[in-house]
Motif scaffolding. Structure first.
Motif, PDB file in Angstrom:
ATOM      1  N   THR A 166     -30.030 -22.521 -14.738  1.00 36.01           N
ATOM      2  CA  THR A 166     -30.211 -21.636 -13.581  1.00 36.01           C
ATOM      3  C   THR A 166     -28.967 -21.474 -12.729  1.00 36.01           C
ATOM      4  O   THR A 166     -28.878 -20.520 -11.947  1.00 36.01           O
ATOM      5  N   GLY A 167     -28.028 -22.409 -12.827  1.00 37.57           N
ATOM      6  CA  GLY A 167     -26.861 -22.400 -11.948  1.00 37.57           C
ATOM      7  C   GLY A 167     -27.160 -22.877 -10.549  1.00 37.57           C
ATOM      8  O   GLY A 167     -26.309 -22.771  -9.654  1.00 37.57           O
ATOM      9  N   LYS A 168     -28.350 -23.438 -10.334  1.00 36.91           N
ATOM     10  CA  LYS A 168     -28.757 -23.872  -9.003  1.00 36.91           C
ATOM     11  C   LYS A 168     -28.890 -25.394  -8.947  1.00 36.91           C
ATOM     12  O   LYS A 168     -29.215 -26.027  -9.951  1.00 36.91           O
ATOM     13  N   PRO A 169     -28.649 -25.985  -7.766  1.00 34.47           N
ATOM     14  CA  PRO A 169     -28.913 -27.424  -7.621  1.00 34.47           C
ATOM     15  C   PRO A 169     -30.392 -27.715  -7.790  1.00 34.47           C
ATOM     16  O   PRO A 169     -31.244 -26.852  -7.523  1.00 34.47           O
ATOM     17  N   ALA A 170     -30.704 -28.919  -8.219  1.00 35.29           N
ATOM     18  CA  ALA A 170     -32.085 -29.245  -8.563  1.00 35.29           C
ATOM     19  C   ALA A 170     -32.855 -29.934  -7.451  1.00 35.29           C
ATOM     20  O   ALA A 170     -34.087 -29.908  -7.451  1.00 35.29           O
ATOM     21  N   ILE A 171     -32.163 -30.580  -6.491  1.00 33.85           N
ATOM     22  CA  ILE A 171     -32.829 -31.465  -5.534  1.00 33.85           C
ATOM     23  C   ILE A 171     -32.424 -31.108  -4.115  1.00 33.85           C
ATOM     24  O   ILE A 171     -31.245 -30.813  -3.851  1.00 33.85           O
ATOM     25  N   ARG A 172     -33.355 -31.159  -3.188  1.00 32.19           N
ATOM     26  CA  ARG A 172     -33.063 -31.028  -1.762  1.00 32.19           C
ATOM     27  C   ARG A 172     -34.057 -31.892  -0.996  1.00 32.19           C
ATOM     28  O   ARG A 172     -35.061 -32.348  -1.530  1.00 32.19           O
ATOM     29  N   GLY A 173     -33.754 -32.075   0.276  1.00 31.65           N
ATOM     30  CA  GLY A 173     -34.623 -32.891   1.128  1.00 31.65           C
ATOM     31  C   GLY A 173     -33.828 -33.963   1.821  1.00 31.65           C
ATOM     32  O   GLY A 173     -33.176 -34.796   1.178  1.00 31.65           O
ATOM     33  N   GLY A 174     -33.840 -33.958   3.149  1.00 28.49           N
ATOM     34  CA  GLY A 174     -32.982 -34.824   3.939  1.00 28.49           C
ATOM     35  C   GLY A 174     -33.252 -36.308   3.803  1.00 28.49           C
ATOM     36  O   GLY A 174     -32.407 -37.127   4.164  1.00 28.49           O
ATOM     37  N   GLN A 175     -34.402 -36.708   3.284  1.00 28.52           N
ATOM     38  CA  GLN A 175     -34.746 -38.125   3.170  1.00 28.52           C
ATOM     39  C   GLN A 175     -34.602 -38.656   1.747  1.00 28.52           C
ATOM     40  O   GLN A 175     -34.960 -39.799   1.453  1.00 28.52           O
ATOM     41  N   PHE A 176     -34.067 -37.829   0.864  1.00 30.68           N
ATOM     42  CA  PHE A 176     -33.967 -38.217  -0.535  1.00 30.68           C
ATOM     43  C   PHE A 176     -33.066 -39.431  -0.724  1.00 30.68           C
ATOM     44  O   PHE A 176     -33.413 -40.387  -1.418  1.00 30.68           O
ATOM     45  N   GLY A 177     -31.875 -39.423  -0.104  1.00 30.18           N
ATOM     46  CA  GLY A 177     -30.941 -40.528  -0.290  1.00 30.18           C
ATOM     47  C   GLY A 177     -31.494 -41.843   0.207  1.00 30.18           C
ATOM     48  O   GLY A 177     -31.324 -42.892  -0.440  1.00 30.18           O
ATOM     49  N   ASP A 178     -32.135 -41.825   1.353  1.00 34.53           N
ATOM     50  CA  ASP A 178     -32.778 -43.017   1.902  1.00 34.53           C
ATOM     51  C   ASP A 178     -33.773 -43.581   0.894  1.00 34.53           C
ATOM     52  O   ASP A 178     -33.807 -44.794   0.619  1.00 34.53           O
ATOM     53  N   ALA A 179     -34.589 -42.682   0.317  1.00 33.85           N
ATOM     54  CA  ALA A 179     -35.607 -43.118  -0.641  1.00 33.85           C
ATOM     55  C   ALA A 179     -34.990 -43.680  -1.916  1.00 33.85           C
ATOM     56  O   ALA A 179     -35.534 -44.609  -2.519  1.00 33.85           O
ATOM     57  N   ILE A 180     -33.846 -43.135  -2.349  1.00 30.60           N
ATOM     58  CA  ILE A 180     -33.158 -43.673  -3.524  1.00 30.60           C
ATOM     59  C   ILE A 180     -32.710 -45.109  -3.263  1.00 30.60           C
ATOM     60  O   ILE A 180     -32.893 -46.008  -4.097  1.00 30.60           O
TER      61      ILE A 180
END
Length: 499
Positions: A268-282
């Protein structure tokens, strides 16, 4: 608290059951408790083990909603759930549970921005029905606004007014406990029925929240997990593997997320992930918190191998442009995955009827022993100087009965999967499959909820935001992580020293 010893093997029946949905209750902003995994082998000699508790969560192939808030003060504001009414149908309990405390005629004072008692024209919530009909207690509601809750709380304490029970929230622990605003619940364990099977699988989580051997927070349930929302229609359209199927087969790992995201971007040429709390959850999917506790002292875990692995994984996502910053706080096809709290799932189903929406937890690193999740803690606190400890403990037990027993859980599912309507139109709904999945993610038999002390500390330097977002946005390499770690090590120590 020493590990709870079971004294009975069965629980008595309930005649009529109905309980609230698992999505976040109105105006809750709890943080979840953490249990640490064992330190992993690393070649970085500067890393050291800071494991204070090691717990294994059993992983099964067939496993059975959180909004996470960030704050720099003790006052936290959250949005109420839109997937459940305020109250559920009243239960008519047949028998009592636990060791009945002598609280007949006792009235406890409850301070909050919402009433636990039935609203006009509605039936009582099930825990209140149990508390009143079986144990003879009453709840007197003192109303305050969400904004003024902590001011009213402090004012009542200073004035010596009766105040017995408040809700656990993010700023409560460690701040409120260290400032002696609450009492430990240990003297009232028998009234809470902690020696009964209704608390099975909760012992380690309860102990993980102890402070100097005492227990101020006894969570009776968990809600509103942070999840990755996605469209199974898009998964099928792009020939990708369904993450939920991977999860059910214990294959939902960082590597699988990376593979799916790279394929999606290639197509698609698009990023797959968004969401401001994703890194914290990782970071917390490793089972480690940035600030932990050991022997009654706070511990800086910045040098732990597990946190390093999380940062290096986020660097890879960032370098390959697989993550994007977005202000859009609802599902859209601008990315494949949306990291969000599950409380929005009901309304997103209505907005996207053809997308076949599903949610999965943030995946774990391959080899991680168990599943970890960020979610809300549902708990009540016993206020300092209250003389109603037995009554408050009994009410907490009533909440646990409703949250844990099969008869009530069956009613909860029926209640939660009933569409919410207003003026003749459906405003929110959750499917039975989505409900079952969320229940699995919150099941303490297979998943351990996370609590990081940094969430409730005065993070004026933005340490958590930096650790969670720097590499997702900018990419980076091993040397970049070492520089960031060295920068934040002293900042975290400074935070700890303030407590």
């Amino acid at each position: 608290m020493k590990k709870i010893k079971k004294m009975i093997t069965g629980i008595m029946a309930i005649l009529i059951v109905m309980a609230p949905s698992v999505s976040c209750s109105a105006d809750k902003s709890h943080k979840a408790g953490s249990l640490s995994i064992a330190e992993e082998t690393t070649t970085d000699t500067t890393e050291e083990s800071t494991t204070e508790i090691t717990t294994k969560a059993t992983t099964t192939k067939s496993k059975n909603t959180t909004k996470k808030t960030t704050t720099k003060s003790s006052e936290t504001t959250t949005e109420p759930s839109v997937t459940e009414p305020v109250t559920e149908a009243e239960a008519v309990p047949a028998q009592n549970y636990g060791e009945r405390a002598d609280i007949g005629g006792t009235e406890i004072v409850w301070l909050a921005d919402y009433d636990l008692n039935a609203q006009v024209g509605q039936k009582r919530p099930t825990p209140v029905a149990l508390f009143e009909d079986i144990y003879g207690g009453k709840i007197r509601y003192v109303q305050t606004s969400l904004k003024n809750k902590y001011y009213t709380f402090s004012s009542m304490l200073l004035a010596g007014d009766q105040l017995d029970m408040v809700e656990y929230q993010q700023g409560t622990y460690p701040n409120g406990v260290l400032s002696q605003q609450y009492q430990p619940l240990d003297p009232y364990f028998r009234s809470m029925g902690l020696n009964y099977d209704i608390w099975e699988n909760m012992e380690d989580i309860i102990d993980a929240l102890s402070y100097k051997g005492e227990h101020y927070i006894i969570p009776y349930s968990f809600s509103n997990p942070l999840v990755l929302m996605y469209s199974r229609k898009l998964i099928r359209d792009y020939g990708l593997t369904d993450p939920y199927e991977l999860y059910k087969n214990d294959q939902w790992t960082w590597d699988k997320l990376l593979d799916i995201s790279e394929t999606y971007r290639h197509k698609t040429g698009k990023p797959a992930i968004r969401g401001g709390q994703f890194g914290d959850a990782i970071i917390h999917s490793t089972g480690f918190r940035v600030i932990g506790a050991k022997n009654g002292n706070f511990v800086n875990n910045i040098d732990h191998a597990s946190i390093r692995y999380a940062e290096l994984f986020m660097q890879e996502l960032g370098r390959n442009s697989l993550f994007t910053v977005s202000s859009n706080e609802e599902f859209s096809t601008e990315t494949l995955f949306f990291a969000t709290q599950s409380y929005i799932l009901g309304t997103e189903n209505v907005k996207n009827p053809d997308m076949d929406l599903m949610v999965v937890p943030v995946p774990k690193r391959k080899g991680t022993d168990g599943n970890y999740i960020t979610c809300d803690f549902d708990a009540k606190m016993l206020v300092k100087n209250s003389t109603m400890g037995d009554a408050v403990a009994t009410y907490i037990m009533c909440e646990r009965i409703v949250a844990s027993q099969p008869e009530y859980k069956a009613g909860a599912k029926a209640y939660a999967t009933t569409p919410v309507q207003f003026s003749g139109s459906v405003k929110s709904y959750i499917t039975a499959e989505q409900y079952d999945a969320l229940q699995t993610y919150l099941d303490p038999k297979t998943t351990l909820p996370m609590f990081d002390y940094i969430w409730a500390m005065n993070d004026t330097e933005g340490v958590m935001a930096g650790l969670s977002n720097s590499f997702l946005i900018n990419g980076g390499y091993e040397t970049d992580w070492k520089n960031l770690r060295n920068l934040y090590r002293d900042k975290i120590n400074k935070m700890i020293n303030e407590y």
